[in-house]
Write a protein that holds these residues in place. Structure first.
Motif, mmCIF file in Angstrom:
data_model
loop_
_atom_site.group_PDB
_atom_site.id
_atom_site.type_symbol
_atom_site.label_atom_id
_atom_site.label_comp_id
_atom_site.label_asym_id
_atom_site.label_seq_id
_atom_site.Cartn_x
_atom_site.Cartn_y
_atom_site.Cartn_z
ATOM 1 N N ARG A 56 -18.174 21.141 -28.102
ATOM 2 C CA ARG A 56 -18.752 20.305 -27.035
ATOM 3 C C ARG A 56 -19.443 19.077 -27.636
ATOM 4 N N TYR A 79 -14.714 32.553 -19.860
ATOM 5 C CA TYR A 79 -16.133 32.244 -19.642
ATOM 6 C C TYR A 79 -16.942 32.599 -20.894
ATOM 7 N N GLU A 110 -7.797 13.036 -16.128
ATOM 8 C CA GLU A 110 -7.848 14.512 -16.132
ATOM 9 C C GLU A 110 -6.870 15.119 -17.141
ATOM 10 N N HIS A 129 -19.409 28.416 -15.772
ATOM 11 C CA HIS A 129 -18.289 27.498 -16.029
ATOM 12 C C HIS A 129 -17.345 28.066 -17.078
ATOM 13 N N THR A 130 -16.068 27.758 -16.938
ATOM 14 C CA THR A 130 -15.102 28.122 -17.985
ATOM 15 C C THR A 130 -15.341 27.210 -19.190
ATOM 16 N N GLU A 134 -13.200 25.371 -20.607
ATOM 17 C CA GLU A 134 -12.552 24.086 -20.320
ATOM 18 C C GLU A 134 -13.505 23.144 -19.573
ATOM 19 N N LYS A 135 -14.189 23.673 -18.565
ATOM 20 C CA LYS A 135 -15.107 22.849 -17.770
ATOM 21 C C LYS A 135 -16.315 22.414 -18.607
ATOM 22 N N LYS A 178 -9.615 28.986 -20.436
ATOM 23 C CA LYS A 178 -9.898 29.476 -19.076
ATOM 24 C C LYS A 178 -10.906 30.623 -19.052
ATOM 25 N N ARG A 181 -8.141 14.555 -20.677
ATOM 26 C CA ARG A 181 -9.323 15.388 -20.954
ATOM 27 C C ARG A 181 -8.907 16.822 -21.286
ATOM 28 N N LYS A 182 -7.980 17.374 -20.481
ATOM 29 C CA LYS A 182 -7.553 18.757 -20.703
ATOM 30 C C LYS A 182 -6.826 18.897 -22.048
ATOM 31 N N GLU A 235 -15.099 19.706 -20.961
ATOM 32 C CA GLU A 235 -14.691 18.499 -20.231
ATOM 33 C C GLU A 235 -15.891 17.664 -19.789
ATOM 34 N N GLU A 236 -17.016 18.344 -19.551
ATOM 35 C CA GLU A 236 -18.166 17.675 -18.931
ATOM 36 C C GLU A 236 -18.626 16.418 -19.676
#
Length: 321
Positions: free
Chosen positions: A168, A152, A128, A110-111, A113-114, A150, A131-132, A117-118
């Motif tokens: 996170r 990894y 969305e 996952h990047t 960002e992902k 963006k 969140r971003k 976001e989780e």
């Protein structure tokens, strides 16, 4: 009077040992064996001890990532032991964790960002676009450019990955963060940067920390109070300065005597403990530390010492007090 955010009462975790053809339980590893403490809002409680003393297991039980065998966990007025899986999941919005290995705890597919976001998706926070925006804001807050969103995890250094782990944990604006040895996998030069970041974030967001570590120097730098664990039990708990200036438990005295002092003129006697740590699968009778203690008496070999307050704000489990 500062409000208590978390209270732990007689928390235990006994892992079964199986053996024989039918895999029957033949004993238990007493990883955590009756730990009690409380954490006030806005403070940092450090938990220290040798590897295998049960400090990380304690941290994971507070999140119910490991189910406790017995005890009470009262967080923000709720008994976490009585919550259903659904309610516990909702409560984790206020209760987050930063893990020891910043690479293993981030999904490599996952990047950034992902990954960030989780938690927002899981707890249904924002749409969305919001969140971003929040992801980019928090990357800046922890000292990383929003341009990195963006990328990894493998494209970052250890210190940067731990900053992502901290970001996170902050995404849901939690009340309590359990940091499980968050700097032990990092270079010493990076450790201080991450610790200073955590202190700045604590002031900015009004956070409460439980900081688990085996490095007493790191714990002194960040903690308001420090608890010392040995073989699944809390043996001493006091204000940080009081504990470092006047340790009462023989085990704490031995630990602190091994901490290097950055002054070549200052000579301090190092207390060398004899013997090995007993197995948590077969702990000794009486005080768990008696086999290695230079001050042991006959009572220590027979009677388990009570963890009690011997001075205001200073608790110890030792028959000498």
């Amino acid at each position: 009077m500062t409000e208590t955010l978390l209270e732990i009462k007689d928390l235990k975790k006994h892992f079964p040992i199986t053996g024989g053809i039918f895999g029957k339980t033949i004993g238990h590893v007493k990883a955590v064996d009756g730990v009690s403490f409380s954490v006030k809002k806005g403070e940092t409680l450090g938990i220290v001890g040798e590897s295998g003393c049960g400090k990380s297991t304690t941290g994971r039980m507070l999140m119910r990532l490991i189910e406790p065998t017995a005890g009470e966990i009262i967080f923000d007025g709720k008994d976490l032991m009585k919550l259903s899986k659904k309610d516990m999941r909702a409560t984790r919005r206020d209760l987050q964790m930063v893990f020891q290995d910043p690479f293993a705890s981030l999904n490599p597919r996952h990047t950034v960002e992902k990954i960030l976001e989780e938690p927002l998706i899981v707890h249904g926070i924002g749409d969305e676009k919001e969140r971003k925006k929040k992801v980019r804001e928090l990357l800046e807050v922890v000292g990383l450019s929003s341009y990195y969103a963006k990328r990894y995890p493998h494209q970052f250094s250890g210190g940067q990955r731990q900053r992502i782990g901290i970001a996170r944990a902050l995404m849901t604006r939690p009340k309590l963060i359990i940091a499980d040895e968050p700097v032990s996998a990092l270079d010493v030069s990076i450790q201080s940067q991450v610790l200073n970041l955590m202190q700045d974030l604590q002031k900015e967001f009004g956070l409460t920390y439980i900081f688990i570590a085996h490095d007493l120097g790191v714990v002194r730098h960040i903690s308001d109070r420090v608890g010392v664990m040995y073989l699944g039990k809390m043996v001493e708990l006091a204000d940080s300065e009081k504990l470092y200036e006047k340790p009462l438990h023989p085990y704490t005295q031995a630990l602190l005597s091994a901490v290097p002092i950055p002054d070549p003129e200052h000579k301090r006697e190092t207390i060398v403990l004899k013997g090995d740590i007993p197995s948590p699968a077969n702990p000794p009778k009486g005080c768990a530390f008696h086999a290695r203690c230079p001050f042991k008496t006959e009572k220590c070999e027979e009677v388990v010492p009570t963890f009690k307050e011997v001075e205001p704000g200073h608790s110890v489990a030792c028959h000498l007090f």
